[in-house]
Design an enzyme around this catalytic site. Structure first.
Site, PDB file in Angstrom:
ATOM      1  N   ALA A   1      14.007   3.916   8.595  1.00 52.90           N
ATOM      2  CA  ALA A   1      13.082   3.471   7.543  1.00 52.90           C
ATOM      3  C   ALA A   1      13.819   3.313   6.212  1.00 52.90           C
ATOM      4  O   ALA A   1      13.661   2.300   5.516  1.00 52.90           O
ATOM      5  CB  ALA A   1      11.945   4.480   7.407  1.00 52.90           C
ATOM      6  N   THR A   2      14.645   4.280   5.862  1.00 55.35           N
ATOM      7  CA  THR A   2      15.387   4.184   4.596  1.00 55.35           C
ATOM      8  C   THR A   2      16.443   3.083   4.687  1.00 55.35           C
ATOM      9  O   THR A   2      16.670   2.353   3.723  1.00 55.35           O
ATOM     10  CB  THR A   2      16.034   5.534   4.239  1.00 55.35           C
ATOM     11  OG1 THR A   2      15.028   6.535   4.248  1.00 55.35           O
ATOM     12  CG2 THR A   2      16.688   5.496   2.874  1.00 55.35           C
ATOM     13  N   GLY A   3      17.075   2.964   5.840  1.00 61.75           N
ATOM     14  CA  GLY A   3      18.073   1.913   6.024  1.00 61.75           C
ATOM     15  C   GLY A   3      17.485   0.535   5.758  1.00 61.75           C
ATOM     16  O   GLY A   3      18.134  -0.324   5.148  1.00 61.75           O
TER      17      GLY A   3
ATOM     18  N   GLU B   1      24.361   3.391   9.195  1.00 64.06           N
ATOM     19  CA  GLU B   1      24.482   4.280  10.360  1.00 64.06           C
ATOM     20  C   GLU B   1      23.148   5.004  10.469  1.00 64.06           C
ATOM     21  O   GLU B   1      22.871   5.928   9.696  1.00 64.06           O
ATOM     22  CB  GLU B   1      25.628   5.277  10.147  1.00 64.06           C
ATOM     23  CG  GLU B   1      27.001   4.640  10.025  1.00 64.06           C
ATOM     24  CD  GLU B   1      27.552   4.156  11.362  1.00 64.06           C
ATOM     25  OE1 GLU B   1      27.196   4.746  12.405  1.00 64.06           O
ATOM     26  OE2 GLU B   1      28.313   3.184  11.368  1.00 64.06           O
TER      27      GLU B   1
ATOM     28  N   GLU C   1      12.626   9.285  17.698  1.00 66.37           N
ATOM     29  CA  GLU C   1      13.772  10.172  17.494  1.00 66.37           C
ATOM     30  C   GLU C   1      13.237  11.519  17.020  1.00 66.37           C
ATOM     31  O   GLU C   1      12.721  11.622  15.908  1.00 66.37           O
ATOM     32  CB  GLU C   1      14.688   9.579  16.420  1.00 66.37           C
ATOM     33  CG  GLU C   1      15.858  10.470  16.097  1.00 66.37           C
ATOM     34  CD  GLU C   1      16.648   9.990  14.880  1.00 66.37           C
ATOM     35  OE1 GLU C   1      16.035   9.576  13.886  1.00 66.37           O
ATOM     36  OE2 GLU C   1      17.889  10.061  14.940  1.00 66.37           O
TER      37      GLU C   1
ATOM     38  N   GLY D   1      21.502   7.531   7.509  1.00 70.18           N
ATOM     39  CA  GLY D   1      20.194   8.171   7.397  1.00 70.18           C
ATOM     40  C   GLY D   1      19.211   7.532   8.358  1.00 70.18           C
ATOM     41  O   GLY D   1      19.610   6.996   9.397  1.00 70.18           O
ATOM     42  N   SER D   2      17.949   7.563   7.993  1.00 73.36           N
ATOM     43  CA  SER D   2      16.903   7.113   8.910  1.00 73.36           C
ATOM     44  C   SER D   2      16.768   5.591   8.923  1.00 73.36           C
ATOM     45  O   SER D   2      17.199   4.904   7.986  1.00 73.36           O
ATOM     46  CB  SER D   2      15.571   7.736   8.502  1.00 73.36           C
ATOM     47  OG  SER D   2      15.222   7.273   7.217  1.00 73.36           O
TER      48      SER D   2
ATOM     49  N   CYS E   1      22.771  12.589  15.055  1.00 76.98           N
ATOM     50  CA  CYS E   1      22.231  11.251  15.360  1.00 76.98           C
ATOM     51  C   CYS E   1      22.478  10.876  16.801  1.00 76.98           C
ATOM     52  O   CYS E   1      21.619  10.302  17.454  1.00 76.98           O
ATOM     53  CB  CYS E   1      22.851  10.225  14.427  1.00 76.98           C
ATOM     54  SG  CYS E   1      24.650  10.262  14.418  1.00 76.98           S
TER      55      CYS E   1
ATOM     56  N   LYS F   1      25.872   9.633  -3.378  1.00 80.77           N
ATOM     57  CA  LYS F   1      24.535  10.235  -3.568  1.00 80.77           C
ATOM     58  C   LYS F   1      24.201  11.027  -2.300  1.00 80.77           C
ATOM     59  O   LYS F   1      23.819  10.470  -1.284  1.00 80.77           O
ATOM     60  CB  LYS F   1      23.494   9.128  -3.792  1.00 80.77           C
ATOM     61  CG  LYS F   1      22.313   9.511  -4.662  1.00 80.77           C
ATOM     62  CD  LYS F   1      21.384  10.573  -4.094  1.00 80.77           C
ATOM     63  CE  LYS F   1      20.487  10.103  -2.997  1.00 80.77           C
ATOM     64  NZ  LYS F   1      19.785  11.236  -2.332  1.00 80.77           N
TER      65      LYS F   1
HETATM   66  P1  NAD Z   1      16.817   9.765   5.087  1.00 83.09           P
HETATM   67  O1  NAD Z   1      16.830   8.320   5.406  1.00 83.09           O
HETATM   68  O2  NAD Z   1      15.519  10.415   4.781  1.00 83.09           O
HETATM   69  O3  NAD Z   1      17.739  10.077   3.812  1.00 83.09           O
HETATM   70  C1  NAD Z   1      19.117   9.747   3.790  1.00 83.09           C
HETATM   71  C2  NAD Z   1      19.552   9.553   2.346  1.00 83.09           C
HETATM   72  O4  NAD Z   1      18.876   8.438   1.783  1.00 83.09           O
HETATM   73  C3  NAD Z   1      19.256  10.721   1.430  1.00 83.09           C
HETATM   74  O5  NAD Z   1      20.347  10.891   0.545  1.00 83.09           O
HETATM   75  C4  NAD Z   1      18.016  10.255   0.671  1.00 83.09           C
HETATM   76  O6  NAD Z   1      17.840  10.850  -0.585  1.00 83.09           O
HETATM   77  C5  NAD Z   1      18.317   8.780   0.521  1.00 83.09           C
HETATM   78  N1  NAD Z   1      17.153   7.922   0.282  1.00 83.09           N
HETATM   79  C6  NAD Z   1      15.860   8.138   0.595  1.00 83.09           C
HETATM   80  N2  NAD Z   1      15.097   7.062   0.228  1.00 83.09           N
HETATM   81  C7  NAD Z   1      15.950   6.155  -0.308  1.00 83.09           C
HETATM   82  C8  NAD Z   1      15.789   4.839  -0.835  1.00 83.09           C
HETATM   83  N3  NAD Z   1      14.600   4.236  -0.880  1.00 83.09           N
HETATM   84  N4  NAD Z   1      16.875   4.181  -1.278  1.00 83.09           N
HETATM   85  C9  NAD Z   1      18.102   4.761  -1.218  1.00 83.09           C
HETATM   86  N5  NAD Z   1      18.316   6.001  -0.739  1.00 83.09           N
HETATM   87  C10 NAD Z   1      17.255   6.694  -0.281  1.00 83.09           C
HETATM   88  O7  NAD Z   1      17.565  10.469   6.304  1.00 83.09           O
HETATM   89  P2  NAD Z   1      17.733  12.039   6.553  1.00 83.09           P
HETATM   90  O8  NAD Z   1      16.416  12.579   6.958  1.00 83.09           O
HETATM   91  O9  NAD Z   1      18.466  12.652   5.403  1.00 83.09           O
HETATM   92  O10 NAD Z   1      18.736  12.060   7.794  1.00 83.09           O
HETATM   93  C11 NAD Z   1      18.326  12.049   9.113  1.00 83.09           C
HETATM   94  C12 NAD Z   1      18.482  10.681   9.710  1.00 83.09           C
HETATM   95  O11 NAD Z   1      19.841  10.255   9.601  1.00 83.09           O
HETATM   96  C13 NAD Z   1      18.174  10.624  11.188  1.00 83.09           C
HETATM   97  O12 NAD Z   1      17.426   9.473  11.482  1.00 83.09           O
HETATM   98  C14 NAD Z   1      19.561  10.528  11.827  1.00 83.09           C
HETATM   99  O13 NAD Z   1      19.569   9.953  13.107  1.00 83.09           O
HETATM  100  C15 NAD Z   1      20.279   9.707  10.837  1.00 83.09           C
HETATM  101  N6  NAD Z   1      21.719   9.860  11.005  1.00 83.09           N
HETATM  102  C16 NAD Z   1      22.448   8.818  11.523  1.00 83.09           C
HETATM  103  C17 NAD Z   1      23.826   8.958  11.741  1.00 83.09           C
HETATM  104  C18 NAD Z   1      24.658   7.842  12.320  1.00 83.09           C
HETATM  105  O14 NAD Z   1      25.878   7.923  12.222  1.00 83.09           O
HETATM  106  N7  NAD Z   1      24.075   6.807  12.909  1.00 83.09           N
HETATM  107  C19 NAD Z   1      24.434  10.160  11.435  1.00 83.09           C
HETATM  108  C20 NAD Z   1      23.665  11.206  10.912  1.00 83.09           C
HETATM  109  C21 NAD Z   1      22.308  11.038  10.696  1.00 83.09           C
END
Ligand code: NAD
Length: 471
Positions: A221-223, A240, A370, A218-219, A274, A167
């Site tokens: 909060a979503t994690g 991550e 961040e 991702g973020s 990130c 996804k």
């Molecule tokens: P995000 O958390 O907004 O979204 C990431 C993904 O999660 C998207 O596909 C989104 O549609 C999905 N998503 C959103 N809500 C969800 C839910 N409730 N359940 C399941 N999936 C859901 O993050 P973003 O804004 O796309 O990315 C930026 C963030 O990612 C930054 O915080 C960045 O630091 C982090 N990031 C981390 C790494 C790492 O390796 N640690 C690498 C790249 C980016």
């Protein structure tokens, strides 16, 4: 305008609704991504579950398919890279590198050797610990490095014998949809599926009872939401997440010679990485010199459409993210910070010139949160212990670096930094085969090499005795 379909059980799937995808450099529509709702999420997971047993049973076949997938990516490198630049904004040569690197991950996993553990047999017993796949893996990815982060997940997951439902982010789904469509020619139907959509679609996937393992980038909060959803099914998660990486510049660092590396470690991909440098701590005796060199580099930066070969930095991918970075910079200035560089260099698109913020309040959001964009707070210190304490005073723990001419001093500082990745005179550098993972709120688990692979296998202890003889 093209509507990019989902791919479920090897078949393109078009849905009633779709999401528009816009070029962040121009604001113009590029295409649409079919949006998956519950029926498609269920269908994709079911397809993956059906394909799993045969895939898991054919290790040699799996390795051959991964190598073929790498070749197919390379054969379509320029097409994929251009689409990636158009939806994400990064300079084309970096998009090409992302595709090349993704193919490299597939190749590395095709060559990867499992290491089953055997225990010495006693009294007729044989004992083996065998790595077994989980079943259906969900791979949920962000918008900043869409393909590389995807392959960091799916290559080891598939190599371990799992089937996958992907996804991508709703902001950059097209390159992933197209790549999975291209790979449909090499994967058996159902082994690799892709659905698109936003948080609702992601949540349906992460909480699906037939998903046995979730890998997310991702973020924070979503994690947290994903970890909670997966916990209901006891599905293990790899997270991550975000970072707020510090870099510490010691008094003896060769400022002029490291300025270029610092510039790229902070501003590559317009700061949307990130583990980019997001806070710079410099010894007070070198503060002005460092600011001068970085300011000069920012002045010379070529900002523009990623399709233009001269471009060094493209736009921010998401307009709301550009607005947030501007807001954090404005707040820091209201709190007394002085800005060097920054501002919007072009009339259209989500462009921002990199900004340095000096005399910043360490409690300002620009330092604490961040920012995920091209804005860098520069703070000075007199005692290195204070710099280390400030660097570690964060909820994040992704990466951290120290810059110095003295290798022993660098090693001593690096040892005290609380982060999954620490560097001396480098930042963001990833050595092939090593684990990359965040500490504290920056995540759980690792990607890369054997450590990344092990997230997708569970141990099965197999003990066998011969049948008792009849007499
Ligand atoms: P995000 O958390 O907004 O979204 C990431 C993904 O999660 C998207 O596909 C989104 O549609 C999905 N998503 C959103 N809500 C969800 C839910 N409730 N359940 C399941 N999936 C859901 O993050 P973003 O804004 O796309 O990315 C930026 C963030 O990612 C930054 O915080 C960045 O630091 C982090 N990031 C981390 C790494 C790492 O390796 N640690 C690498 C790249 C980016």
């Amino acid at each position: 305008m093209t509507v990019y379909p989902l791919l479920i059980a090897g078949q393109p799937v078009r849905t009633e609704t779709s999401d528009a995808v816009v070029d962040p450099a121009t604001g113009k529509l590029i295409g649409f991504a079919a949006r998956a709702r519950e029926a498609e999420v269920d269908a994709a997971v079911d397809a993956a579950a059906s394909a799993f047993p045969a895939w898991a049973a054919d290790e040699a076949g799996c390795r051959a398919v991964l190598a073929a997938a790498a070749a197919r990516l390379r054969a379509h490198e320029s097409e994929i890279a251009e689409l990636l630049t158009r939806e994400q904004g990064k300079p084309l040569r970096q998009a090409v590198a992302e595709v090349t690197h993704s193919a490299g991950i597939l190749d590395a996993m095709a060559r990867f050797e499992r290491q089953p553990e055997s225990f010495a047999a006693d009294a007729g017993r044989s004992v083996q610990v065998i790595e077994r796949p989980y079943g259906v893996v969900a791979a949920i990815t962000p918008w900043n490095v869409p393909l590389l982060l995807l392959f960091h997940k799916i290559a080891p997951a598939l190599r371990a014998g799992n089937s996958v439902v992907v996804k991508p982010s709703e902001h950059t789904p097209l390159s992933t949809l197209r790549v999975v469509e291209l790979l449909a020619e090499v994967f058996p139907p159902g082994v690799l599926n892709v659905i698109a959509g936003g948080g609702i679609t992601g949540a349906l996937l992460a909480s699906h009872p037939k998903v046995a393992n979730v890998s997310f980038t991702g973020s924070v909060a979503t994690g947290r939401k994903i970890a909670t959803a997966a916990a209901a099914n006891f599905a293990p998660v790899t997270l991550e997440l975000g970072g707020n990486d510090p870099a510490i510049i010691l008094a003896d660092a060769p400022i002029k010679d490291i300025a270029e590396a610092l510039f790229w470690a902070a501003f590559a991909n317009s700061g949307q990485i990130c583990f980019a440098i997001k806070r710079l701590y410099v010894h007070e005796s070198r503060h002005d010199e460092l600011v001068r060199h970085l300011a000069d580099r920012i002045d010379r930066t070529v900002i523009g459409n990623g399709l233009d070969p001269a471009t060094e930095l493209g736009p921010l991918t998401v307009t709301a993210q550009r607005d947030r970075v501007e807001q954090l910079v404005a707040e820091a200035e209201q709190g007394g910070a002085r800005r060097v560089g920054g501002g919007r260099p072009l009339a259209e698109g989500n462009f921002l010139r990199p900004a340095l913020l000096t005399h910043v309040d360490p409690a300002s959001r620009l330092v604490v949160e961040e920012q995920f964009g091209p804005a860098l707070p520069i703070l000075s210190f007199s005692k290195v212990e204070d710099a280390i304490a400030a660097a570690n005073d964060t909820e994040f723990g992704l990466g951290a670096s120290v810059w110095t001419a003295d290798a022993a001093a660098g090693a001593a500082v690096a040892r005290q930094l609380d982060a999954g990745l620490v560097w001396t005179n480098s930042h963001m550098e990833v050595f092939p085969g090593t684990p990359k993972g965040g500490w504290k709120q920056s995540g759980i688990g690792y990607e890369g090499g054997r450590w990344g692979y092990e997230r997708f296998v569970r141990a099965q202890t197999a003990l066998a005795r011969p049948a008792p003889s009849a007499n």
